[in-house]
Design a protein around this motif. Structure first.
Motif, PDB file in Angstrom:
ATOM      1  N   MET A   1     -24.172 -17.930 105.730  1.00  0.00           N
ATOM      2  CA  MET A   1     -23.807 -19.309 105.404  1.00  0.00           C
ATOM      3  C   MET A   1     -22.307 -19.495 105.568  1.00  0.00           C
ATOM      4  SD  MET A   1     -24.004 -21.283 101.766  1.00  0.00           S
ATOM      5  CE  MET A   1     -22.706 -20.194 101.169  1.00  0.00           C
ATOM      6  N   ALA A   2     -21.939 -20.577 106.233  1.00  0.00           N
ATOM      7  CA  ALA A   2     -20.523 -20.871 106.401  1.00  0.00           C
ATOM      8  C   ALA A   2     -20.031 -21.602 105.157  1.00  0.00           C
ATOM      9  CB  ALA A   2     -20.313 -21.718 107.655  1.00  0.00           C
ATOM     10  N   VAL A   3     -19.167 -20.947 104.392  1.00  0.00           N
ATOM     11  CA  VAL A   3     -18.699 -21.519 103.134  1.00  0.00           C
ATOM     12  C   VAL A   3     -17.935 -22.816 103.370  1.00  0.00           C
ATOM     13  CG1 VAL A   3     -17.243 -21.095 101.115  1.00  0.00           C
ATOM     14  CG2 VAL A   3     -18.615 -19.236 102.068  1.00  0.00           C
ATOM     15  N   TYR A   4     -17.274 -22.937 104.518  1.00  0.00           N
ATOM     16  CA  TYR A   4     -16.465 -24.131 104.763  1.00  0.00           C
ATOM     17  C   TYR A   4     -17.305 -25.407 104.811  1.00  0.00           C
ATOM     18  CZ  TYR A   4     -18.010 -24.007 109.656  1.00  0.00           C
ATOM     19  OH  TYR A   4     -18.759 -24.011 110.801  1.00  0.00           O
ATOM     20  N   ARG A   5     -18.614 -25.295 104.985  1.00  0.00           N
ATOM     21  CA  ARG A   5     -19.446 -26.494 105.053  1.00  0.00           C
ATOM     22  C   ARG A   5     -19.785 -27.043 103.674  1.00  0.00           C
ATOM     23  NH1 ARG A   5     -22.470 -23.841 109.138  1.00  0.00           N
ATOM     24  NH2 ARG A   5     -24.172 -23.529 107.678  1.00  0.00           N
ATOM     25  N   ILE A   6     -19.610 -26.240 102.622  1.00  0.00           N
ATOM     26  CA  ILE A   6     -19.874 -26.725 101.269  1.00  0.00           C
ATOM     27  C   ILE A   6     -18.788 -27.729 100.896  1.00  0.00           C
ATOM     28  CG2 ILE A   6     -19.940 -26.092  98.837  1.00  0.00           C
ATOM     29  CD1 ILE A   6     -21.224 -23.502  99.596  1.00  0.00           C
ATOM     30  N   ALA A   7     -19.218 -28.911 100.461  1.00  0.00           N
ATOM     31  CA  ALA A   7     -18.273 -29.994 100.189  1.00  0.00           C
ATOM     32  C   ALA A   7     -18.402 -30.500  98.760  1.00  0.00           C
ATOM     33  CB  ALA A   7     -18.499 -31.146 101.169  1.00  0.00           C
ATOM     34  N   ILE A   8     -17.272 -30.768  98.130  1.00  0.00           N
ATOM     35  CA  ILE A   8     -17.267 -31.325  96.781  1.00  0.00           C
ATOM     36  C   ILE A   8     -17.529 -32.823  96.821  1.00  0.00           C
ATOM     37  CG2 ILE A   8     -15.921 -31.661  94.672  1.00  0.00           C
ATOM     38  CD1 ILE A   8     -16.684 -28.765  95.254  1.00  0.00           C
ATOM     39  N   GLY A   9     -16.963 -33.508  97.775  1.00  0.00           N
ATOM     40  CA  GLY A   9     -17.093 -34.959  97.869  1.00  0.00           C
ATOM     41  C   GLY A   9     -15.942 -35.644  97.164  1.00  0.00           C
ATOM     42  N   SER A  10     -15.750 -36.901  97.466  1.00  0.00           N
ATOM     43  CA  SER A  10     -14.659 -37.659  96.849  1.00  0.00           C
ATOM     44  C   SER A  10     -15.160 -38.385  95.608  1.00  0.00           C
ATOM     45  CB  SER A  10     -14.102 -38.675  97.846  1.00  0.00           C
ATOM     46  OG  SER A  10     -15.063 -39.677  98.117  1.00  0.00           O
ATOM     47  N   PRO A  11     -14.276 -38.618  94.632  1.00  0.00           N
ATOM     48  CA  PRO A  11     -14.682 -39.341  93.415  1.00  0.00           C
ATOM     49  C   PRO A  11     -15.290 -40.710  93.705  1.00  0.00           C
ATOM     50  CG  PRO A  11     -12.549 -38.314  93.100  1.00  0.00           C
ATOM     51  CD  PRO A  11     -12.889 -38.152  94.552  1.00  0.00           C
ATOM     52  N   ARG A  12     -14.845 -41.355  94.804  1.00  0.00           N
ATOM     53  CA  ARG A  12     -15.377 -42.674  95.139  1.00  0.00           C
ATOM     54  C   ARG A  12     -16.852 -42.623  95.522  1.00  0.00           C
ATOM     55  NH1 ARG A  12     -11.516 -45.082  99.619  1.00  0.00           N
ATOM     56  NH2 ARG A  12     -11.878 -42.972 100.426  1.00  0.00           N
ATOM     57  N   GLU A  13     -17.319 -41.428  95.905  1.00  0.00           N
ATOM     58  CA  GLU A  13     -18.710 -41.318  96.328  1.00  0.00           C
ATOM     59  C   GLU A  13     -19.675 -41.663  95.200  1.00  0.00           C
ATOM     60  OE1 GLU A  13     -21.693 -38.133  98.579  1.00  0.00           O
ATOM     61  OE2 GLU A  13     -19.676 -37.530  97.970  1.00  0.00           O
ATOM     62  N   ALA A  14     -19.267 -41.380  93.960  1.00  0.00           N
ATOM     63  CA  ALA A  14     -20.152 -41.629  92.820  1.00  0.00           C
ATOM     64  C   ALA A  14     -20.454 -43.109  92.640  1.00  0.00           C
ATOM     65  CB  ALA A  14     -19.527 -41.076  91.542  1.00  0.00           C
ATOM     66  N   SER A  15     -19.560 -43.969  93.133  1.00  0.00           N
ATOM     67  CA  SER A  15     -19.780 -45.407  92.998  1.00  0.00           C
ATOM     68  C   SER A  15     -20.126 -46.075  94.323  1.00  0.00           C
ATOM     69  CB  SER A  15     -18.529 -46.073  92.403  1.00  0.00           C
ATOM     70  OG  SER A  15     -17.396 -45.849  93.234  1.00  0.00           O
ATOM     71  N   HIS A  16     -20.300 -45.274  95.361  1.00  0.00           N
ATOM     72  CA  HIS A  16     -20.642 -45.821  96.671  1.00  0.00           C
ATOM     73  C   HIS A  16     -22.054 -46.407  96.621  1.00  0.00           C
ATOM     74  CE1 HIS A  16     -21.482 -46.052 100.981  1.00  0.00           C
ATOM     75  NE2 HIS A  16     -20.175 -45.922 101.179  1.00  0.00           N
ATOM     76  N   PRO A  17     -22.270 -47.614  97.154  1.00  0.00           N
ATOM     77  CA  PRO A  17     -23.600 -48.238  97.092  1.00  0.00           C
ATOM     78  C   PRO A  17     -24.717 -47.356  97.642  1.00  0.00           C
ATOM     79  CG  PRO A  17     -21.983 -49.841  97.819  1.00  0.00           C
ATOM     80  CD  PRO A  17     -21.274 -48.519  97.759  1.00  0.00           C
ATOM     81  N   ALA A  18     -24.441 -46.639  98.731  1.00  0.00           N
ATOM     82  CA  ALA A  18     -25.467 -45.780  99.316  1.00  0.00           C
ATOM     83  C   ALA A  18     -25.836 -44.641  98.366  1.00  0.00           C
ATOM     84  CB  ALA A  18     -24.981 -45.209 100.649  1.00  0.00           C
ATOM     85  N   ALA A  19     -24.845 -44.088  97.680  1.00  0.00           N
ATOM     86  CA  ALA A  19     -25.112 -43.003  96.737  1.00  0.00           C
ATOM     87  C   ALA A  19     -25.895 -43.510  95.530  1.00  0.00           C
ATOM     88  CB  ALA A  19     -23.800 -42.363  96.285  1.00  0.00           C
ATOM     89  N   ILE A  20     -25.551 -44.701  95.055  1.00  0.00           N
ATOM     90  CA  ILE A  20     -26.272 -45.281  93.921  1.00  0.00           C
ATOM     91  C   ILE A  20     -27.719 -45.564  94.301  1.00  0.00           C
ATOM     92  CG2 ILE A  20     -26.390 -47.241  92.337  1.00  0.00           C
ATOM     93  CD1 ILE A  20     -24.065 -45.321  91.833  1.00  0.00           C
ATOM     94  N   ARG A  21     -27.926 -46.133  95.474  1.00  0.00           N
ATOM     95  CA  ARG A  21     -29.299 -46.391  95.935  1.00  0.00           C
ATOM     96  C   ARG A  21     -30.083 -45.096  96.059  1.00  0.00           C
ATOM     97  NH1 ARG A  21     -26.759 -50.323  99.319  1.00  0.00           N
ATOM     98  NH2 ARG A  21     -26.673 -48.806 101.026  1.00  0.00           N
ATOM     99  N   ALA A  22     -29.425 -44.058  96.576  1.00  0.00           N
ATOM    100  CA  ALA A  22     -30.100 -42.771  96.730  1.00  0.00           C
ATOM    101  C   ALA A  22     -30.494 -42.190  95.377  1.00  0.00           C
ATOM    102  CB  ALA A  22     -29.188 -41.795  97.480  1.00  0.00           C
ATOM    103  N   ALA A  23     -29.611 -42.328  94.390  1.00  0.00           N
ATOM    104  CA  ALA A  23     -29.923 -41.827  93.049  1.00  0.00           C
ATOM    105  C   ALA A  23     -31.107 -42.583  92.449  1.00  0.00           C
ATOM    106  CB  ALA A  23     -28.703 -41.956  92.141  1.00  0.00           C
ATOM    107  N   PHE A  24     -31.143 -43.899  92.637  1.00  0.00           N
ATOM    108  CA  PHE A  24     -32.282 -44.676  92.150  1.00  0.00           C
ATOM    109  C   PHE A  24     -33.575 -44.243  92.850  1.00  0.00           C
ATOM    110  CE2 PHE A  24     -29.394 -47.868  90.249  1.00  0.00           C
ATOM    111  CZ  PHE A  24     -30.065 -48.072  89.049  1.00  0.00           C
TER     112      PHE A  24
END
Length: 252
Positions: free
Chosen positions: A1-24
């Motif tokens: 596994m390439a460790v460099y591909r693991i991503a934390i993500g940006s704080p804004r992602e938590a409020s991104h409409p696509a992320a919210i829809r995905a969580a729902f």
């Protein structure tokens, strides 16, 4: 596994409409799945007047979970990827297919969906309790841990082969039914020993509502180990670095 591909993500992602829809989407898919799976077990208990576990009951559990997961994955696939399982989400994260922040959103939604499904079942059945996962007589925690590791490995390996692999081609069309079938098959194998969870959220909802936590850690550790192993093995052997696309907010 390439460790460099693991991503934390940006704080804004938590409020991104696509992320919210995905969580729902994950919340509703999990609610559908747990309501069908746990509900079928409660219905069987009612029909047998709290009779002992039988081979017929195991088959019923296998079919209800297979059918329920097939539908739950299908209805969420185009929005969230149809994980319907914290272990599947963890496997996607380990393989660099989803960020950590979005994974956390999924985990919260999945756990909440399971709890709500169990509360609704408790109310709809007139107070019947959902059944927390437990080990059968003569089954040790280490036996159960191996069961959960191997069964979840098979599940997440199937997810990678049919839904994640960029070379999947037309096989992706049957991904939801393949995922449902491997869960149903694994229940036939492990159901008589430890309940065959393969899904921490499916274990969490009944445990919380019935407040029964005996050996509950097995149903988290086993699936997460099996999921990580499947992701690492499939990603390194069959996908490789060249086939990966840059991670984005719309990825699996």
């Amino acid at each position: 596994m390439a460790v460099y591909r693991i991503a934390i993500g940006s704080p804004r992602e938590a409020s991104h409409p696509a992320a919210i829809r995905a969580a729902f989407a994950e919340f509703f898919s999990m609610l559908i799945f747990v309501f069908a799976g746990q509900g079928s077990g409660m219905a069987y208990t009612k029909l047998t007047n709290n009779g002992p576990a039988t081979p017929d009951g195991l088959i019923v559990a296998s079919l209800s979970h297979a059918f329920g997961l097939f539908v739950a994955v299908s209805v969420g696939a185009n929005i969230s990827g149809g994980h319907v399982n914290p272990a599947v989400t963890f496997g996607a994260f380990v393989g660099g297919n989803i960020t950590l922040l979005r994974s956390i959103l999924y985990w919260i939604a999945q756990l909440f969906g399971s709890v709500v499904a169990c509360i609704l079942l408790n109310f709809a059945t007139g107070g019947m309790e959902t059944t927390a996962f437990s080990l059968s007589s003569g089954v040790s925690v280490w036996n159960a841990l191996v069961f959960e590791i191997v069964m979840t490995f098979g599940l997440v390996y199937t997810v990678y082969a049919t839904a994640v692999d960029p070379k999947k081609g037309n096989i992706g069309v049957v991904a939801p039914i393949a995922i449902g079938l491997i869960v149903g098959a694994n229940i036939l194998v492990g159901g008589a020993f430890d309940g065959a969870s393969m899904n921490p959220a499916v274990s969490f909802g009944p445990a919380l509502v019935s407040w029964s936590w005996t050996h509950h850690w097995v149903y988290w550790l086993g699936p997460f180990i099996g999921s990580a192993a499947a992701a690492i093995i499939y990603d390194n052997i069959f996908i490789g670095d060249d086939a990966h696309q840059p991670l984005s907010n719309t990825d699996f």
